[in-house]
Design a protein around this motif. Structure first.
Motif, PDB file in Angstrom:
ATOM      1  N   SER A   1       0.805  -1.223   0.000  1.00  0.00           N
ATOM      2  CA  SER A   1       0.000   0.000   0.000  1.00  0.00           C
ATOM      3  C   SER A   1       0.833   1.265   0.000  1.00  0.00           C
ATOM      4  O   SER A   1       0.297   2.361  -0.188  1.00  0.00           O
ATOM      5  CB  SER A   1      -0.913   0.008   1.237  1.00  0.00           C
ATOM      6  N   LEU A   2       2.145   1.145   0.213  1.00  0.00           N
ATOM      7  CA  LEU A   2       2.994   2.320   0.400  1.00  0.00           C
ATOM      8  C   LEU A   2       3.043   3.245  -0.802  1.00  0.00           C
ATOM      9  O   LEU A   2       3.210   4.455  -0.644  1.00  0.00           O
ATOM     10  CB  LEU A   2       4.428   1.877   0.734  1.00  0.00           C
ATOM     11  N   THR A   3       2.935   2.701  -1.997  1.00  0.00           N
ATOM     12  CA  THR A   3       3.062   3.530  -3.197  1.00  0.00           C
ATOM     13  C   THR A   3       1.779   4.277  -3.543  1.00  0.00           C
ATOM     14  O   THR A   3       1.747   5.040  -4.504  1.00  0.00           O
ATOM     15  CB  THR A   3       3.483   2.672  -4.394  1.00  0.00           C
ATOM     16  N   SER A   4       0.727   4.063  -2.768  1.00  0.00           N
ATOM     17  CA  SER A   4      -0.535   4.760  -3.026  1.00  0.00           C
ATOM     18  C   SER A   4      -0.388   6.231  -2.679  1.00  0.00           C
ATOM     19  O   SER A   4       0.176   6.579  -1.647  1.00  0.00           O
ATOM     20  CB  SER A   4      -1.665   4.154  -2.182  1.00  0.00           C
TER      21      SER A   4
ATOM     22  N   GLY B   1      -7.179   6.699   0.730  1.00  0.00           N
ATOM     23  CA  GLY B   1      -8.271   5.953   0.127  1.00  0.00           C
ATOM     24  C   GLY B   1      -7.769   4.838  -0.769  1.00  0.00           C
ATOM     25  O   GLY B   1      -8.243   3.693  -0.695  1.00  0.00           O
ATOM     26  N   LEU B   2      -6.790   5.144  -1.614  1.00  0.00           N
ATOM     27  CA  LEU B   2      -6.227   4.128  -2.498  1.00  0.00           C
ATOM     28  C   LEU B   2      -5.451   3.081  -1.701  1.00  0.00           C
ATOM     29  O   LEU B   2      -5.497   1.884  -2.011  1.00  0.00           O
ATOM     30  CB  LEU B   2      -5.323   4.782  -3.541  1.00  0.00           C
TER      31      LEU B   2
ATOM     32  N   GLY C   1     -13.326  12.521   4.396  1.00  0.00           N
ATOM     33  CA  GLY C   1     -12.237  13.448   4.109  1.00  0.00           C
ATOM     34  C   GLY C   1     -10.867  12.853   4.394  1.00  0.00           C
ATOM     35  O   GLY C   1      -9.872  13.233   3.762  1.00  0.00           O
ATOM     36  N   TYR C   2     -10.817  11.908   5.327  1.00  0.00           N
ATOM     37  CA  TYR C   2      -9.529  11.269   5.626  1.00  0.00           C
ATOM     38  C   TYR C   2      -8.980  10.513   4.417  1.00  0.00           C
ATOM     39  O   TYR C   2      -7.763  10.347   4.289  1.00  0.00           O
ATOM     40  CB  TYR C   2      -9.690  10.284   6.789  1.00  0.00           C
ATOM     41  N   LEU C   3      -9.850  10.027   3.565  1.00  0.00           N
ATOM     42  CA  LEU C   3      -9.391   9.232   2.421  1.00  0.00           C
ATOM     43  C   LEU C   3      -8.526  10.031   1.465  1.00  0.00           C
ATOM     44  O   LEU C   3      -7.764   9.459   0.683  1.00  0.00           O
ATOM     45  CB  LEU C   3     -10.596   8.650   1.675  1.00  0.00           C
ATOM     46  N   ALA C   4      -8.646  11.360   1.496  1.00  0.00           N
ATOM     47  CA  ALA C   4      -7.849  12.213   0.614  1.00  0.00           C
ATOM     48  C   ALA C   4      -6.481  12.548   1.198  1.00  0.00           C
ATOM     49  O   ALA C   4      -5.636  13.143   0.517  1.00  0.00           O
ATOM     50  CB  ALA C   4      -8.603  13.509   0.309  1.00  0.00           C
ATOM     51  N   LEU C   5      -6.239  12.167   2.468  1.00  0.00           N
ATOM     52  CA  LEU C   5      -4.939  12.462   3.071  1.00  0.00           C
ATOM     53  C   LEU C   5      -3.833  11.748   2.316  1.00  0.00           C
ATOM     54  O   LEU C   5      -3.983  10.589   1.917  1.00  0.00           O
ATOM     55  CB  LEU C   5      -4.914  12.018   4.532  1.00  0.00           C
TER      56      LEU C   5
END
Length: 345
Positions: free
Chosen positions: A99-102, A106-107, A211-215
């Motif tokens: 997941s690190l390269t997201s 959210g991604l 909104g956290y998903l955009a962090l």
């Protein structure tokens, strides 16, 4: 689960005993099912074997972390018996690495959830967003038996811990939903999850502001290696700062437009400097102008659809100095003129 690698000379730190003995009992059951003795692991974690028979007992968080870390290594199973097949040591670390390269949380959480399905098909994780609420849902594909509560709670907490670590931020939950009945230690859930907890729900899920998903994801491979080297269990407790300034700004712009004339007024209302306001918004992947436009667009859409007010009045209420600039902006936002939008609704 990214977990501690304890040594025999470690001693649990003092702290309040808040962790239900039910979770220790579940791990002990996993030992029994594998034909292994649990006594030595209990001793290293300074847990008296006799308290396993006391269903109202508690242990400290450090004792739980130490005991679970030992168990994962001795059982070679980061699932601690939850699933129909073992999750070898390092399985959850692999999920985090994937997941690190997201670019955004959210991604990253979407990848983490999908890749979890490669480890086991006993549960399914999905991330959805609806009307400003993010929902991380855990579906049980088979009967998890005596491990049900321990599995559901652990996987959801680990996912939340991963999210906090990736963004270096405290993520506040609004609601936790659990399909099982409230256990005897239900009062412990105020420590396990913030926000409200609902038992006997129609799903297992964590809900929080979308909104956290955009962090942005703030960690990299070097940070992961360091974290794994230090072997810390991922929890939300180290993350004191909630980086979701975007939502605070959005609410202020909508509810207190008198403080949105310029960045200085808005920053003063939020008890920060204009420079800090711009910097933190940029860190969260947003800008003040974008948020102003978003709030204005939502307000304009609502007025056009729900009222028959003339465009000039709507322009003023939304914050434009004249009707022409409002029409031009609305076309940029929606691709339609305000009157066309109203007539087509």
């Amino acid at each position: 689960m990214v977990s501690p690698s304890p040594t025999s000379d470690q001693a649990p730190a003092l702290g309040r005993a808040e962790t239900p003995i039910a979770f220790i009992q579940a791990i002990a059951t996993a030992y029994t099912q594998r034909g292994l003795r649990v006594d030595e692991a209990l001793k290293k974690a300074q847990i008296e074997p006799k308290i396993l028979k006391k269903n109202n007992a508690r242990v400290t968080a450090m004792q739980m972390e130490l005991f679970s870390g030992l168990a994962m290594q001795e059982l070679d199973d980061e699932g601690l018996g939850w699933f129909s097949r073992r999750l070898p040591w390092g399985s959850y670390g692999m999920l985090v690495r994937a997941s690190l390269t997201s670019p955004t949380l959210g991604l990253a959480l979407g990848r983490w959830s999908r890749h979890h399905g490669l480890l086991t098909d006993d549960i399914h994780l999905t991330l959805t967003e609806h009307q400003g609420v993010a929902t991380l849902r855990l579906e049980e594909a088979r009967d998890l038996g005596v491990f049900r509560e321990f599995c559901v709670v652990s996987v959801l907490r680990n996912a939340l811990g991963v999210a906090c670590w990736l963004t270096d931020s405290r993520i506040s939950l609004t609601t936790t939903h659990l399909r099982f009945a409230p256990p005897a230690h239900a009062d412990s859930y105020r420590v396990l999850f913030d926000g409200s907890t609902h038992f006997n729900a129609d799903m297992n899920a964590l809900q929080f502001d979308a909104g956290y998903l955009a962090l942005p994801v703030r960690r990299d491979e070097a940070a992961l290696k360091q974290m794994l080297q230090r072997a810390l269990l991922l929890t939300v407790r180290p993350y004191r700062r909630d980086r979701l300034l975007v939502e605070r700004v959005r609410q202020t712009l909508a509810q207190h437009p008198e403080h949105s004339r310029n960045a200085d007024d808005l920053a003063a209302w939020l008890n920060m400097s204009a420079r800090t306001l711009h910097r933190q918004l940029q860190e969260e992947g947003a800008s003040l102008q974008q948020l102003k436009d978003s709030v204005r667009e939502q307000r304009a859409r609502a007025l056009l659809l729900r009222t028959r007010k003339p465009l000039k009045q709507i322009a003023t209420e939304v914050g434009f100095s004249n009707e022409k600039s409002f029409i031009r902006a609305f076309k940029t936002w929606t691709g339609q003129a305000p009157e066309s939008f109203r007539q087509s609704a």
